[in-house]
Design an enzyme around this catalytic site. Structure first.
Site, mmCIF file in Angstrom:
data_model
loop_
_atom_site.group_PDB
_atom_site.id
_atom_site.type_symbol
_atom_site.label_atom_id
_atom_site.label_comp_id
_atom_site.label_asym_id
_atom_site.label_seq_id
_atom_site.Cartn_x
_atom_site.Cartn_y
_atom_site.Cartn_z
ATOM 1 N N ASN A 24 0.878 -1.185 0.000
ATOM 2 C CA ASN A 24 0.000 0.000 0.000
ATOM 3 C C ASN A 24 0.907 1.224 0.000
ATOM 4 O OD1 ASN A 24 0.613 0.892 2.788
ATOM 5 N ND2 ASN A 24 -0.340 -1.067 3.291
ATOM 6 N N GLY A 32 -2.103 -9.888 3.826
ATOM 7 C CA GLY A 32 -1.852 -10.620 2.575
ATOM 8 C C GLY A 32 -0.380 -10.866 2.301
ATOM 9 N N VAL A 33 -0.046 -10.782 1.004
ATOM 10 C CA VAL A 33 1.341 -11.100 0.614
ATOM 11 C C VAL A 33 2.313 -10.057 1.169
ATOM 12 C CG1 VAL A 33 1.267 -9.866 -1.618
ATOM 13 C CG2 VAL A 33 2.740 -11.877 -1.341
ATOM 14 N N ASP A 34 1.845 -8.823 1.278
ATOM 15 C CA ASP A 34 2.709 -7.765 1.835
ATOM 16 C C ASP A 34 3.088 -8.112 3.272
ATOM 17 O OD1 ASP A 34 2.307 -4.154 2.274
ATOM 18 O OD2 ASP A 34 3.972 -5.306 1.431
ATOM 19 N N GLY A 120 -6.296 -9.718 -4.122
ATOM 20 C CA GLY A 120 -6.753 -10.089 -2.769
ATOM 21 C C GLY A 120 -7.582 -8.968 -2.180
HETATM 22 N N1 APR Z 1 2.727 -15.829 -1.381
HETATM 23 C C1 APR Z 1 2.171 -15.596 -2.590
HETATM 24 N N2 APR Z 1 0.977 -14.985 -2.764
HETATM 25 C C2 APR Z 1 0.311 -14.622 -1.639
HETATM 26 C C3 APR Z 1 0.830 -14.838 -0.336
HETATM 27 C C4 APR Z 1 2.093 -15.473 -0.233
HETATM 28 N N3 APR Z 1 2.667 -15.721 0.940
HETATM 29 N N4 APR Z 1 -0.087 -14.352 0.553
HETATM 30 C C5 APR Z 1 -1.118 -13.877 -0.173
HETATM 31 N N5 APR Z 1 -0.889 -14.044 -1.480
HETATM 32 C C6 APR Z 1 -1.738 -13.699 -2.614
HETATM 33 C C7 APR Z 1 -3.211 -13.542 -2.356
HETATM 34 O O1 APR Z 1 -3.842 -14.811 -2.259
HETATM 35 C C8 APR Z 1 -3.610 -12.780 -3.602
HETATM 36 O O2 APR Z 1 -3.816 -13.690 -4.685
HETATM 37 O O3 APR Z 1 -1.347 -12.421 -3.089
HETATM 38 C C9 APR Z 1 -2.390 -11.908 -3.914
HETATM 39 C C10 APR Z 1 -2.563 -10.431 -3.617
HETATM 40 O O4 APR Z 1 -3.399 -10.283 -2.473
HETATM 41 P P1 APR Z 1 -3.087 -9.192 -1.332
HETATM 42 O O5 APR Z 1 -1.890 -9.595 -0.608
HETATM 43 O O6 APR Z 1 -4.351 -8.987 -0.575
HETATM 44 O O7 APR Z 1 -2.721 -7.869 -2.152
HETATM 45 P P2 APR Z 1 -3.658 -6.815 -2.881
HETATM 46 O O8 APR Z 1 -4.946 -7.407 -3.327
HETATM 47 O O9 APR Z 1 -2.770 -6.185 -3.905
HETATM 48 O O10 APR Z 1 -3.993 -5.751 -1.728
HETATM 49 C C11 APR Z 1 -2.939 -4.921 -1.283
HETATM 50 O O11 APR Z 1 -3.321 -5.501 0.984
HETATM 51 O O12 APR Z 1 -1.765 -6.473 2.317
HETATM 52 C C12 APR Z 1 -2.341 -5.280 1.995
HETATM 53 O O13 APR Z 1 -0.582 -3.684 2.366
HETATM 54 C C13 APR Z 1 -1.344 -4.345 1.377
HETATM 55 O O14 APR Z 1 -2.862 -2.526 1.485
HETATM 56 C C14 APR Z 1 -2.263 -3.450 0.619
HETATM 57 C C15 APR Z 1 -3.313 -4.412 0.085
#
Ligand code: APR
Length: 254
Positions: A24, A32-34, A120
């Site tokens: 973000n 999530g992945v972050d 996500g």
């Molecule tokens: N490895 C690979 N992919 C992952 C992992 C992991 N360990 N964890 C989650 N994912 C996948 C999710 O299943 C999804 O398909 O990463 C993809 C992106 O999802 P999010 O992490 O929710 O990212 P996004 O939709 O871009 O939203 C970003 O979420 O975490 C916060 O700080 C971030 O505010 C920002 C928002």
């Protein structure tokens, strides 16, 4: 030409030079992945990120990967929040991938792993996002290895389908199949692809308005343009070069 591979798994386990996080604008980490990447890299990642914040959607910045070693860098990119597809979400998502690949090249990276950005918490439809991710990496074949890392089977299948999808273009005037139209001084491989009739060379005179055509048919009709079409034409051009070099497009899918 480098390979592109879809992987089902945890991005923090990938053995690559660069891992991309779906951040973000604060770059302080999140869920999530972050969240997973920040947990694996340790608190220094947020400290380093905060010095580069705020980050606009579609842009990309790099920090060291800290405790994620031997990963060298984390590229932070902010994907679009999905609304209804009518607010430039596709263009911003494409930019996340393109800007990250360009930054990885600047960092002399050989390999990079992407999550499914924005699919996500940001709610971008998985199939549509997969098409954009695949188009971006197929049109930017400048790294040795690109991994598209899916965390679930649905995303994995969507990415695999998108990578395998042929990019075809038909002339709006005569209906014949189009080939990429490349302007400027062609590098050797592109000249070879042109000699094989897989790419058309447009010479060096461009309008400079960014509205030059990107496709040509055997009747020398020319058409197309705009960011997405440029990437479609570039992707076909890279694949034409691979064919000329006798490679299998370098795309590997599970
Ligand atoms: N490895 C690979 N992919 C992952 C992992 C992991 N360990 N964890 C989650 N994912 C996948 C999710 O299943 C999804 O398909 O990463 C993809 C992106 O999802 P999010 O992490 O929710 O990212 P996004 O939709 O871009 O939203 C970003 O979420 O975490 C916060 O700080 C971030 O505010 C920002 C928002």
């Amino acid at each position: 030409m480098g390979t592109i591979e879809v992987v089902l798994g945890d991005i923090t386990r990938q053995e690559v030079d660069i891992i991309v996080t779906a951040a973000n604008e604060s770059l302080l980490g999140g869920g999530g992945v972050d969240g997973a990447i920040h947990r694996a890299a340790g608190p220094r990642l947020a400290e380093a990120g905060s010095k580069l914040a705020p980050l606009e959607p579609g842009k990309a910045v790099a920090t060291p990967a800290f405790d994620l070693a031997p990963v060298k860098h984390v590229i932070h990119t902010v994907g679009p929040v999905w609304e209804d597809g009518g607010h430039g979400e596709d263009e911003v998502l494409l930019s996340c991938y393109v800007q990250s690949v360009l930054l990885a090249e600047e960092l002399a990276a050989d390999s990079i792993a992407f999550p499914a950005i924005s699919t996500g918490i940001y709610g971008f439809p998985a199939e549509r996002a997969a098409g954009i991710a695949a188009l971006a990496v197929r049109s930017m074949r400048i790294l040795d290895e690109v991994l598209l890392v899916a965390f679930d089977q649905e995303t994995c299948d969507a990415l695999t389908r998108s990578l395998a999808e042929p990019i075809e273009e038909w002339c709006p005037t005569c209906g014949e199949k189009g080939i990429p139209l490349v302007f400027g001084r062609p590098v050797g491989e592109v000249s070879a692809a042109a000699a094989a009739g897989l790419v058309a060379l447009g010479g060096c005179l461009v309008s400079g308005e960014g509205d030059d055509p990107v496709w040509q048919c055997p009747q020398v009709h020319r058409w197309g343009g705009g960011t997405r079409d440029e990437h479609r034409s570039q992707a076909v051009c890279f694949e034409a070069v691979a064919v000329t070099l006798g490679e299998d497009h370098g795309r590997s899918v599970p």
